[in-house]
Design a protein around this motif. Structure first.
Motif, PDB file in Angstrom:
ATOM      1  N   GLN A   1       0.859  -1.180   0.000  1.00  0.00           N
ATOM      2  CA  GLN A   1       0.000   0.000   0.000  1.00  0.00           C
ATOM      3  C   GLN A   1       0.894   1.229   0.000  1.00  0.00           C
ATOM      4  N   ASP A   2       0.602   2.122  -0.937  1.00  0.00           N
ATOM      5  CA  ASP A   2       1.357   3.359  -1.100  1.00  0.00           C
ATOM      6  C   ASP A   2       0.638   4.457  -0.306  1.00  0.00           C
ATOM      7  N   HIS A   3       1.316   5.560  -0.039  1.00  0.00           N
ATOM      8  CA  HIS A   3       0.675   6.726   0.617  1.00  0.00           C
ATOM      9  C   HIS A   3       0.899   7.894  -0.316  1.00  0.00           C
ATOM     10  N   LYS A   4      -0.063   8.139  -1.185  1.00  0.00           N
ATOM     11  CA  LYS A   4       0.152   9.060  -2.315  1.00  0.00           C
ATOM     12  C   LYS A   4       0.119  10.529  -1.928  1.00  0.00           C
ATOM     13  N   ARG A   5      -0.676  10.860  -0.884  1.00  0.00           N
ATOM     14  CA  ARG A   5      -0.843  12.283  -0.568  1.00  0.00           C
ATOM     15  C   ARG A   5       0.299  12.776   0.301  1.00  0.00           C
TER      16      ARG A   5
ATOM     17  N   THR B   1       1.412  12.968  -4.648  1.00  0.00           N
ATOM     18  CA  THR B   1       2.865  12.930  -4.859  1.00  0.00           C
ATOM     19  C   THR B   1       3.180  11.638  -5.615  1.00  0.00           C
ATOM     20  N   GLY B   2       4.460  11.392  -5.834  1.00  0.00           N
ATOM     21  CA  GLY B   2       4.855  10.099  -6.407  1.00  0.00           C
ATOM     22  C   GLY B   2       4.690   8.967  -5.400  1.00  0.00           C
ATOM     23  N   GLY B   3       4.528   9.315  -4.126  1.00  0.00           N
ATOM     24  CA  GLY B   3       4.383   8.314  -3.061  1.00  0.00           C
ATOM     25  C   GLY B   3       5.260   8.707  -1.879  1.00  0.00           C
TER      26      GLY B   3
ATOM     27  N   LEU C   1       4.175  -6.389 -13.878  1.00  0.00           N
ATOM     28  CA  LEU C   1       2.830  -5.833 -14.047  1.00  0.00           C
ATOM     29  C   LEU C   1       2.360  -5.381 -12.665  1.00  0.00           C
ATOM     30  N   TYR C   2       2.070  -4.099 -12.565  1.00  0.00           N
ATOM     31  CA  TYR C   2       1.699  -3.491 -11.284  1.00  0.00           C
ATOM     32  C   TYR C   2       0.245  -3.090 -11.433  1.00  0.00           C
ATOM     33  N   VAL C   3      -0.613  -3.802 -10.716  1.00  0.00           N
ATOM     34  CA  VAL C   3      -2.036  -3.511 -10.815  1.00  0.00           C
ATOM     35  C   VAL C   3      -2.439  -2.666  -9.609  1.00  0.00           C
TER      36      VAL C   3
ATOM     37  N   TYR D   1      -3.247   0.380 -14.386  1.00  0.00           N
ATOM     38  CA  TYR D   1      -2.101  -0.514 -14.534  1.00  0.00           C
ATOM     39  C   TYR D   1      -0.845   0.345 -14.577  1.00  0.00           C
ATOM     40  N   ASN D   2       0.259  -0.188 -14.012  1.00  0.00           N
ATOM     41  CA  ASN D   2       1.563   0.387 -14.282  1.00  0.00           C
ATOM     42  C   ASN D   2       2.421  -0.731 -14.854  1.00  0.00           C
ATOM     43  N   CYS D   3       3.458  -0.347 -15.578  1.00  0.00           N
ATOM     44  CA  CYS D   3       4.176  -1.373 -16.346  1.00  0.00           C
ATOM     45  C   CYS D   3       5.580  -1.611 -15.805  1.00  0.00           C
ATOM     46  N   ARG D   4       5.759  -1.385 -14.486  1.00  0.00           N
ATOM     47  CA  ARG D   4       7.110  -1.471 -13.873  1.00  0.00           C
ATOM     48  C   ARG D   4       6.928  -1.558 -12.372  1.00  0.00           C
ATOM     49  N   PHE D   5       8.031  -1.725 -11.645  1.00  0.00           N
ATOM     50  CA  PHE D   5       7.943  -1.712 -10.185  1.00  0.00           C
ATOM     51  C   PHE D   5       7.491  -0.323  -9.731  1.00  0.00           C
ATOM     52  N   GLY D   6       6.744  -0.264  -8.642  1.00  0.00           N
ATOM     53  CA  GLY D   6       6.334   1.029  -8.105  1.00  0.00           C
ATOM     54  C   GLY D   6       7.468   1.663  -7.318  1.00  0.00           C
ATOM     55  N   ASP D   7       7.356   2.947  -7.094  1.00  0.00           N
ATOM     56  CA  ASP D   7       8.329   3.669  -6.276  1.00  0.00           C
ATOM     57  C   ASP D   7       7.513   4.564  -5.349  1.00  0.00           C
ATOM     58  N   PRO D   8       7.416   4.314  -4.067  1.00  0.00           N
ATOM     59  CA  PRO D   8       8.316   3.539  -3.209  1.00  0.00           C
ATOM     60  C   PRO D   8       7.905   2.084  -2.940  1.00  0.00           C
ATOM     61  N   GLU D   9       6.984   1.517  -3.705  1.00  0.00           N
ATOM     62  CA  GLU D   9       6.595   0.135  -3.389  1.00  0.00           C
ATOM     63  C   GLU D   9       7.741  -0.856  -3.576  1.00  0.00           C
ATOM     64  N   ALA D  10       8.606  -0.604  -4.584  1.00  0.00           N
ATOM     65  CA  ALA D  10       9.742  -1.516  -4.807  1.00  0.00           C
ATOM     66  C   ALA D  10      10.595  -1.631  -3.548  1.00  0.00           C
TER      67      ALA D  10
HETATM   68  N1  GLY Z   1       4.028   4.893  -6.131  1.00  0.00           N
HETATM   69  C1  GLY Z   1       3.285   4.952  -7.296  1.00  0.00           C
HETATM   70  C2  GLY Z   1       3.968   4.596  -8.535  1.00  0.00           C
HETATM   71  O1  GLY Z   1       5.067   4.083  -8.535  1.00  0.00           O
HETATM   72  O2  GLY Z   1       3.390   4.805  -9.586  1.00  0.00           O
END
Ligand code: GLY
Length: 429
Positions: free
Chosen positions: A213-217, A227-229, A270-272, A286-295
């Motif tokens: 789980q990301d924290h976007k705000r 934000t980006g996370g 694949l990042y759903v 969908y995102n097509c790569r690892f998330g940041d900061p989820e990675a």
């Molecule tokens: N943290 C969201 C993203 O990587 O798109």
């Protein structure tokens, strides 16, 4: 293997950190990298979008595997260029990357393959009247999304129909997101809990990773600007066994099969982005790569040789059983520059990094940093991802350990949220 990681953020630091642990990794390069990555990899002064130069570098240094971090490079066709030159590369090609680079492509794809998502329509500049009628037909809140890539900022959640019309006009007339907003998706808002689901796939076989789980705000309590996370934790308890089974059956399998059947198999991570609604899991994006900061929280939980796994996916030979997970959890707190996600200053000295020791179970992944002599300076909006890994403790303790590391690090204008991971403590699975 000689490995090249493309990108310069916390995600790429986490990838390099994991690659470095493998005895199979011979030389590890990162282009262009940052001041944290330079402790692990040889930095290459080529930017992530300079595709021809990256191809030339990979050929010259006999790179066996290239791993692409940022979506912009994937959308530009970095994978197509590497493959044309016979180089193994982890990530989707330009056509498959449309799952992220075009929200309209993604929504139409989901419609074609009956993948659960919210009701929507897409519009261009000339369709303002029909867009207005569609907005009128939707309950509020209403989501207006720029079609193209907009660094996570191209989504506006509108509480009134009037706001939705304004958001539409800002995108299609005022070009608030440049060409990314020339076409838009307008969709119904989904209520529920958000979570991210990651799978590594070779286009056919797939292996799920930990959920997150990301924290976007920018502000505590999920308030303020997107934000980006600002932090993440994994696994996400809201994605329990029942939800996982449904996500795999109703979303992951139809997505991978659907892309293959359309002649554009998706290879990569694949990042759903999910909303767990009262009707079950639905796709937000969908995102097509690892998330940041989820990675930074899912990669430490992988109990396998990441280089081997990504190489097998890139060469269409993935063995899902080889991708084991540690029964652990991780929490990442992003420290950002004052002003982010708007304008911010860079070049501030960072103090205290030497006080973080691996025995604390904490790793500091650098996002926006650069080295100047003996100093490490801030060089971006998101600066550090302070990550605690709880191999044998509970979430509360892992959160505490991440925050106590954050307290040891200072730079002028350092900002971080105070509630990362707290939501997970209240979720009933
Ligand atoms: N943290 C969201 C993203 O990587 O798109």
């Amino acid at each position: 293997m000689n490995i090249l990681v493309v990108g310069s953020g916390g995600r790429e630091h986490a990838i390099c950190w994991k690659m470095k642990q493998s005895p199979q990794t011979s030389r590890l390069f990162c282009a262009p990298g940052n001041a944290g990555i330079d402790q692990l990899a040889e930095l290459v002064p080529i930017k992530a979008h300079e595709i021809d130069s990256l191809v030339r570098f990979a050929k010259k240094e006999h790179i066996d595997l290239t791993v692409v971090g940022p979506e912009q490079s994937l959308a530009l066709g970095i994978v197509d260029a590497f493959e044309k030159n016979g180089l193994a590369v982890f990530g989707p090609n330009k056509s498959a990357a449309q799952l992220e680079s075009s929200k309209i492509f993604a929504k139409d794809f989901m419609r074609r393959h009956s993948i659960p998502t919210s009701r929507y329509q897409s519009f261009a500049r000339s369709d303002e009247d029909s867009a207005s009628q569609f907005i009128d037909s939707l309950p509020t809140p209403i989501v207006v999304k720029a079609d193209g890539l907009a660094a996570g900022k191209g989504v506006i959640i509108c509480t009134t129909k009037h706001e939705a019309m304004l958001a539409l006009r800002t995108m299609i007339h005022d070009k608030a997101f440049g060409t990314a907003g020339e076409r838009v998706v307008i969709e119904e808002f989904m209520h529920g809990e958000e979570a991210s689901f990651f799978v590594i796939t070779d286009g056919e076989q797939f292996a799920p990773l930990a959920t997150a789980q990301d924290h976007k705000r920018i502000l505590d309590g999920d308030k303020g600007k997107n934000t980006g996370g600002m932090g993440a934790y994994a696994p996400a308890p809201v994605v329990n066994k029942t939800v996982t089974d449904r996500v795999i059956k109703e979303i992951v399998i139809p997505t991978i099969r659907g892309m293959k059947s359309e002649g554009i198999p998706f290879v990569g991570c694949l990042y759903v982005g999910l909303m767990i609604t009262a009707d079950g899991p639905k796709v937000v994006e969908y995102n097509c790569r690892f998330g940041d900061p989820e990675a930074q929280v899912i990669i430490p939980l992988i109990d396998a040789d990441l280089g081997q796994v990504l190489y097998s996916a890139a060469t269409h030979n993935l063995n899902p059983a080889s991708v084991r997970q540690h029964p652990a959890l991780a929490v990442c707190i992003v420290m950002s520059s004052r002003g982010y996600p708007d304008e911010y200053e860079v070049g501030k000295k960072i103090f205290g990094l030497d006080k973080i020791v691996p025995e604390d179970g904490v790793v500091v992944f650098h996002s926006g940093t650069k080295r100047e002599g003996d100093l490490i300076l801030t060089a971006g909006g998101r600066v550090l991802g302070v990550t605690a890994i709880g191999y044998d403790h509970a979430l509360e303790e892992t959160i505490r350990s991440a925050y106590s590391a954050v307290e040891k690090i200072t730079f002028d204008g350092a900002y971080f949220r105070g509630d990362i991971g707290k939501k997970a403590l209240t979720i009933k699975t």
